[in-house]
Design an enzyme around this catalytic site. Structure first.
Site, PDB file in Angstrom:
ATOM      1  N   ASN A   1     -10.574  -2.497  -6.418  1.00 66.06           N
ATOM      2  CA  ASN A   1      -9.782  -1.922  -7.148  1.00 66.06           C
ATOM      3  C   ASN A   1     -10.151  -1.336  -8.584  1.00 66.06           C
ATOM      4  O   ASN A   1     -10.001  -0.870  -9.183  1.00 66.06           O
ATOM      5  CB  ASN A   1      -8.176  -2.465  -7.210  1.00 66.06           C
ATOM      6  CG  ASN A   1      -7.475  -2.074  -6.075  1.00 66.06           C
ATOM      7  OD1 ASN A   1      -6.507  -3.064  -5.725  1.00 66.06           O
ATOM      8  ND2 ASN A   1      -7.796  -1.233  -5.154  1.00 66.06           N
TER       9      ASN A   1
ATOM     10  N   ASP B   1       0.693  -1.143   0.020  1.00 66.14           N
ATOM     11  CA  ASP B   1       0.147  -0.099  -0.073  1.00 66.14           C
ATOM     12  C   ASP B   1       0.844   1.221   0.152  1.00 66.14           C
ATOM     13  O   ASP B   1       2.088   1.171   0.494  1.00 66.14           O
ATOM     14  CB  ASP B   1      -0.877   0.100   1.176  1.00 66.14           C
ATOM     15  CG  ASP B   1      -2.078   0.773   1.280  1.00 66.14           C
ATOM     16  OD1 ASP B   1      -2.271   1.601   0.019  1.00 66.14           O
ATOM     17  OD2 ASP B   1      -2.749   1.077   2.124  1.00 66.14           O
TER      18      ASP B   1
END
Ligand code: FPP
Length: 244
Positions: A68, A20
Site C-alpha cells: 500500500n 477490501d
C-alpha cells in the site's frame, strides 16, 4: 450479549479480516477514493464491537500492507491521518469493551505521529483482557517470514538453537503474531478471492470466507453471517470425519 444476537456456539477464537473495497465503494458513489477509506474506518467499530460481544478472543485487521506504500501520496497520507484520528476516537470503545490493542508489521515505517498515537493506545489498553484487537500496519507476510528466518538463522549461527529443533512452535514464537493462536476464520470483503500477503503461515488451517459486500458496507449482520457459515464447516485438520 444483547437480545438481538443469535445464540452462537463454536465461535472462532481468532478472526482475521481483509477489509477490501473502499475504493470501489467510493467510485460507485462518484466520490474520491479517500472518501471510501473514511467510510471504511467508520465500519471498523461495528466489527470490533460485534466480535467482542460474540466472544471472539483475537481480531486481526489488515489496515495497511507493505504494498500500500506504493499508492498515490494523497491516499497514503489520508490513510495515515485516518489511523491517527480513529485511534484517538476509538480509545473509549476499546476501554468500554475491555479490548487491548496491538499492532504488527514494519511499524518503524509509519509516520512519527501514527507511531506515537499507536503506542499510546497500546499502552493505555494493555491490561484489557476481553479481546485482543491487532492492526496489521505496513504489514507483509513474506517480510514477516523473512524476519523469522533471519532470526532463527542467527540463533543457529550463535549456537543457541539446533537445526533439528526447528519446528512449528519455534517458527510461531518468532512471528510478529507470536502472542496469538493461528487464524480460525479469514474474511475478505469486496468479492476478491486472494490472500494478498496476509498471515500466510497463520492461516494454514483457517476457514476462508469471501463476501461481495464492500468493506464500508460491512455490518454486524454480515459478520454474523460469516460466523454462521464458519460453524457449518467441518474442520478436519487433515483427519477423516470419523476421526473427529
Ligand atoms: C482496501 O480497499 C482497504 C485498504 C487499503 C485500507 C483499509 C483501511 C481502512 C478500512 C480504514 C482505516 C483503518 C483503520 C483501522 C483506522 P481498497 O482501497 O483496496 O479498495 P478497492 O480495491 O476497491 O480499490
Amino acid at each position: 450479549m444483547t437480545k438481538d444476537l443469535p445464540k452462537l456456539k463454536n465461535i472462532p477464537t481468532h478472526v482475521a479480516v481483509i477489509m477490501d473495497g473502499n475504493g470501489r465503494w467510493a467510485k460507485k458513489q462518484g466520490l474520491m477514493r479517500v472518501r471510501g477509506h473514511e467510510k471504511g474506518a467508520k465500519a471498523v467499530r461495528q466489527t470490533v464491537e460485534t466480535c467482542a460481544e460474540l466472544g471472539v478472543k483475537y481480531l486481526t485487521l489488515y489496515a495497511f500492507s507493505t504494498e500500500n506504500w506504493k499508492r498515490p501520496k494523497l491516499e497514503v497520507d489520508t490513510l495515515m491521518k485516518l489511523l491517527v484520528s480513529s485511534l484517538k476516537k476509538e480509545l473509549p470503545t476499546l476501554q468500554n469493551n475491555n479490548i487491548s490493542l496491538k499492532a504488527v508489521g514494519a511499524l518503524e515505517l509509519l509516520p512519527a505521529t501514527a507511531q506515537k498515537e499507536l503506542q499510546e493506545v497500546i499502552q493505555a489498553t494493555k491490561d484489557n483482557s476481553h479481546m485482543s484487537l491487532t492492526l496489521a500496519l505496513s504489514y507483509g507476510s513474506r517480510e514477516e517470514l523473512i524476519s523469522v528466518i533471519k532470526n532463527i538463522a542467527s540463533q543457529v549461527k550463535d549456537g543457541n538453537l539446533e537445526i533439528e529443533d526447528i519446528d512449528n512452535e519455534v517458527i510461531h514464537q518468532h512471528l510478529y503474531t507470536s502472542f496469538m493462536p493461528d487464524v480460525d476464520l479469514l474474511i475478505r470483503t469486496s468479492g476478491e478471492q486472494r490472500i494478498s500477503n496476509f498471515l500466510l503461515w497463520q492461516i494454514a488451517y483457517a476457514e476462508l470466507y469471501f463476501t461481495e459486500v464492500l468493506w464500508p458496507d460491512f455490518r454486524k449482520e454480515h459478520l454474523i453471517e460469516a460466523i454462521y457459515n464458519y460453524q457449518d464447516r467441518e474442520r478436519r485438520f487433515g483427519k477423516t470425519s470419523e476421526q473427529l
